[in-house]
Structures are given as structure tokens and as C-alpha cells.
Design a protein around this motif. Structure first.
Motif, short mmCIF file in Angstrom:
data_model
loop_
_atom_site.label_atom_id
_atom_site.label_comp_id
_atom_site.label_asym_id
_atom_site.label_seq_id
_atom_site.Cartn_x
_atom_site.Cartn_y
_atom_site.Cartn_z
N ILE A 116 0.76 -1.01 -0.04
CA ILE A 116 -0.07 0.00 -0.10
C ILE A 116 1.01 1.45 -0.28
N LEU A 117 0.58 2.09 -0.90
CA LEU A 117 1.29 3.31 -1.12
C LEU A 117 0.55 4.48 -0.26
N HIS A 118 1.50 5.03 0.61
CA HIS A 118 0.48 6.01 1.72
C HIS A 118 0.94 7.64 1.08
N TRP A 119 -0.01 8.48 1.00
CA TRP A 119 0.25 9.80 0.54
C TRP A 119 -0.47 10.37 1.57
N LEU A 120 0.56 10.97 2.90
CA LEU A 120 -0.17 11.64 3.94
C LEU A 120 0.10 13.40 3.82
N GLY A 121 -0.79 14.05 3.61
CA GLY A 121 -1.06 15.47 3.40
C GLY A 121 -0.11 16.21 4.64
N GLY B 229 1.29 -4.36 -10.54
CA GLY B 229 1.20 -5.45 -10.16
C GLY B 229 1.99 -5.62 -8.55
N ALA B 230 2.61 -4.55 -8.24
CA ALA B 230 3.30 -4.71 -7.02
C ALA B 230 2.45 -3.59 -6.04
N VAL B 231 1.58 -3.07 -6.33
CA VAL B 231 0.69 -2.25 -5.49
C VAL B 231 -0.71 -2.62 -5.20
N ASP B 232 -1.09 -3.08 -4.11
CA ASP B 232 -2.43 -3.65 -3.81
C ASP B 232 -3.33 -2.31 -3.62
N GLY B 233 -2.97 -1.12 -3.29
CA GLY B 233 -3.56 -0.02 -3.13
C GLY B 233 -2.94 1.14 -2.77
N VAL B 234 -3.68 2.17 -2.65
CA VAL B 234 -3.04 3.51 -2.18
C VAL B 234 -3.79 3.97 -1.25
N LYS B 235 -3.17 4.82 -0.09
CA LYS B 235 -3.86 5.35 1.04
C LYS B 235 -3.69 6.81 0.77
N VAL B 236 -4.70 7.58 0.82
CA VAL B 236 -4.71 8.97 0.60
C VAL B 236 -5.30 9.62 1.70
N SER B 237 -4.62 10.70 2.37
CA SER B 237 -4.98 11.19 3.60
C SER B 237 -4.56 12.94 3.32
N LEU B 238 -5.85 13.40 2.41
CA LEU B 238 -5.77 14.53 1.91
C LEU B 238 -6.83 15.33 2.43
N LEU B 239 -7.75 14.82 3.25
CA LEU B 239 -8.97 15.40 3.77
C LEU B 239 -9.80 16.14 2.65
N ASP B 240 -9.54 15.53 1.06
CA ASP B 240 -10.38 16.31 0.19
C ASP B 240 -10.96 15.16 -0.66
#
Length: 350
Positions: free
Chosen positions: A148-153, A185-196
Motif C-alpha cells: 500500500i502506498l501512503h500519501w500523507l498530506g 502488480g506491486a501495488v495493492d492499493g493507495v492510501k490517500v490522507s488529504l482530507l479532500d
């Protein structure tokens, strides 16, 4: 659905002690509470005070212990892999990559699903989008299972301002999506924490087939989880820590197709969530730990790094009232007694 879980501090050890002082028995008991409700545990994330009191040695021990506990009880677990063992600014991107690799190896060895956390070190060193793309591509080429790739704002961590190479969120989104598209194929999902919510929905619709969107939006989670005709967001939420019983019940209703009941359960919780995550958003952990204490999941209101003092008394009192109104406390009398004791220490008589 994941709840990003907090850690329980050991109140008898110095706040500045390294590694961070954790009450392991109470911390693992809380994870068993989350698993018992059918939620996955997102371990060693920002809710666990990663980078705000929880140092890498303590985070590594937390991941090892929680992964073993998950294996023993059949609980689902994901765990954050970052670069916070770099206590001094790195000189090269290779150092950042090596730090990520070290943490990835520990998470994978424990059997947890890796979450590639946003890196303060990378944010400080990167000169543009290409540095992010190259670093993440090197990591995604070698992971053993989809991550899971995490984008933390920056509202959660100001040191991550300009992540993905730009303060323009449209430009940053293009870089982020390009990283995913290069190795889907290497990414199950993305976590987006931008409150938008609008931005998350737009990003969600552009993900490659099979790549999930895990919402980290603690303001708009009911509508994002419910979704629309084009898809929905899974959850990886800090607010699911205090909301676990209620959130799990709501998600079960949604799984059975009862969207009205789902929203009827979850919509009333948004006022509490918005209060807990009010600016400065990064201090939301204080309210989360307060509610865990009031609910009887731990014996004290103390946090690693002393962050129990990060919120004002009126803020904490309102968090109590909102949570009580939702019926979140298994023993309301215990919660009331503990809140009264906290107020009395500060000279407030009810």
C-alpha cells in the motif's frame, strides 16, 4: 477495512527514554479488541505516533510483536515501512532507499502487508518528481507482495509539504499515479490522507484495475466508503481506532447492501471525527488516546513523548461529550468518573 491503531505508553518510564516507553501488554490487547470486531490493524502508522514520540526501535518492536499476535489469532495486519531510522539528514537518495529496504525487510519477515509510508527524509532531499519516481520504482521492483502506498498530506505532517515533487496537488497527483501505473502488480492499493473527498474520488477513478483506494479521509469517510457508480474506497483510518465497534457494525450492514442503515450508523460519528482531527490535525492522537482511556482500554491518559498535553482541556471535554452521545463507552459510569478526575486535576469542578 483497517483501523490505524494507537500505542499505549508506559507511564512509569521517562517520556524521553529511547526506545519509546510502550506498555506492550495493553498495546497488544487493544489490537486484539480491533481484530475481535473484524477490523484489520494498520500498525506503526501515524496514529501510533510514528515520528511523534514513537522512534524506529520501538516501532520495529511494535511491528514484530503485533505481527506475531496477528498470526496467532488470524487477524489481518498491515505495517508501516518508512525511513525514520535516519536520525540525521541523508546525503543521497541511495541512503533513503536503503532505509526503506531495511524497514520493508522487517515488515515482510513478520508476515505483515507493507505500507510504504511517506518519508520526511525523501521530502527534504528530493529535488523534483523524478527523485520520487526513481526511489519508489526501486522499492516496488523488489517487494515480495503488493504494498500500500501512503500519501500523507501536510495537515498531518508539515514536513511532508510538497510530497511527490510539487506543492501543486494536481501535479503531485500525476506523479503519484505515474508511480502506480509503472508497477501496478506491486501495488495493492493507495492510501490517500488529504482530507479532500473530491480529489480522492477523482484519483480513485484513475487507478489501474485491481488497485484499491484506501481512504485516510477522517472527515468524509462515510460517503467515500459507500462509494458511487464508479467505485468506492476501502478504509485505513485513524478514526476507526475509537469507533471500532460502531464502524465494524456499519461496514457489515454495507456488506449486506443496506446503505441506509450504514449511513445511519456512521454519519453521526463524523462530528466527533472532525473534532478529533481539527487543526492542528497532527495532534488528533491525543483525543484518540483519551477516548481509549475513558472506554477502559488502558489504565491512564499518558502518551509517549508527553503528547497528552497537546490538546486543550475544552477540546478533550467536548471529545468526551460527543463520544458519550454516540454510546461509544462500554461503561459510561467509568468514562464519566475518569473524565471528572481529569477535570478535577485541572481545577474544574462539575
Amino acid at each position: 477495512m483497517f483501523a490505524a491503531a494507537h500505542v499505549v505508553a508506559d507511564p512509569w518510564r521517562a517520556a524521553a527514554e529511547a526506545p519509546a516507553a510502550v506498555d506492550w501488554e495493553a498495546t497488544l490487547a487493544f489490537r486484539r479488541h480491533l481484530w475481535a470486531h473484524g477490523l484489520g490493524v494498520a500498525e506503526a502508522m501515524d496514529t501510533a505516533q510514528r515520528g511523534m514520540g514513537l522512534d524506529w526501535p520501538a516501532a520495529a518492536e511494535l511491528i514484530r510483536r503485533s505481527a506475531a499476535e496477528a498470526a496467532a489469532c488470524g487477524g489481518r495486519i498491515a505495517a508501516g515501512a518508512g525511513t525514520d531510522q535516519l536520525t540525521r539528514p541523508p546525503a543521497t537518495l541511495a541512503e533513503v532507499t536503503a532505509a526503506y529496504e531495511e524497514q520493508l525487510a522487517l515488515v515482510e519477515a513478520g508476515g505483515a502487508q507493507p505500507v510504504l509510508m511517506a518519508s520526511r527524509a525523501l521530502a527534504a532531499l528530493a529535488t523534483g518528481p523524478d527523485d520520487y519516481a526513481d526511489t519508489y520504482d526501486r522499492l516496488l521492483r523488489q517487494v515480495r507482495r503488493p504494498v500500500i502506498l501512503h500519501w500523507l498530506g501536510p495537515m498531518f505532517d508539515p514536513a511532508l509539504t510538497g510530497y511527490w515533487g510539487s506543492t501543486d496537488l494536481d501535479a503531485a497527483t500525476e506523479t503519484f499515479l505515474a508511480v502506480v501505473a509503472a508497477r501496478p502488480g506491486a501495488v495493492d492499493g493507495v492510501k490517500v490522507s488529504l482530507l479532500d473527498a473530491g480529489r480522492e474520488v477523482a484519483l480513485r477513478r484513475r487507478l489501474p484495475p485491481g488497485v484499491r483506494c484506501y481512504t485516510g479521509d477522517d472527515f468524509h469517510y462515510p460517503e467515500l466508503i459507500q462509494g458511487d457508480d464508479h467505485g468506492f474506497s476501502h478504509a485505513l483510518l485513524g478514526v476507526f481506532d475509537p469507533l471500532a465497534p460502531l464502524a465494524a457494525e456499519a461496514v457489515r450492514l454495507l456488506d449486506h447492501g443496506d446503505t441506509e442503515a450504514f449511513r445511519a450508523r456512521l454519519d453521526p460519528t463524523v462530528e466527533l471525527a472532525r473534532h478529533l482531527f481539527a487543526p492542528p490535525t497532527r495532534y488528533y492522537k491525543t483525543g484518540v488516546v483519551l477516548l481509549a482511556w475513558l472506554a477502559g482500554h488502558q489504565s491512564h491518559f499518558t502518551m509517549v513523548g508527553g503528547f497528552q498535553s497537546a490538546r486543550t482541556l475544552p477540546h478533550l471535554a467536548r471529545a468526551y461529550r460527543l463520544a458519550d452521545g454516540l454510546g461509544l463507552f462500554p461503561d459510561p459510569e467509568l468514562a464519566a468518573s475518569r473524565m471528572a478526575s481529569l477535570l478535577s486535576v485541572h481545577g474544574v469542578c462539575q
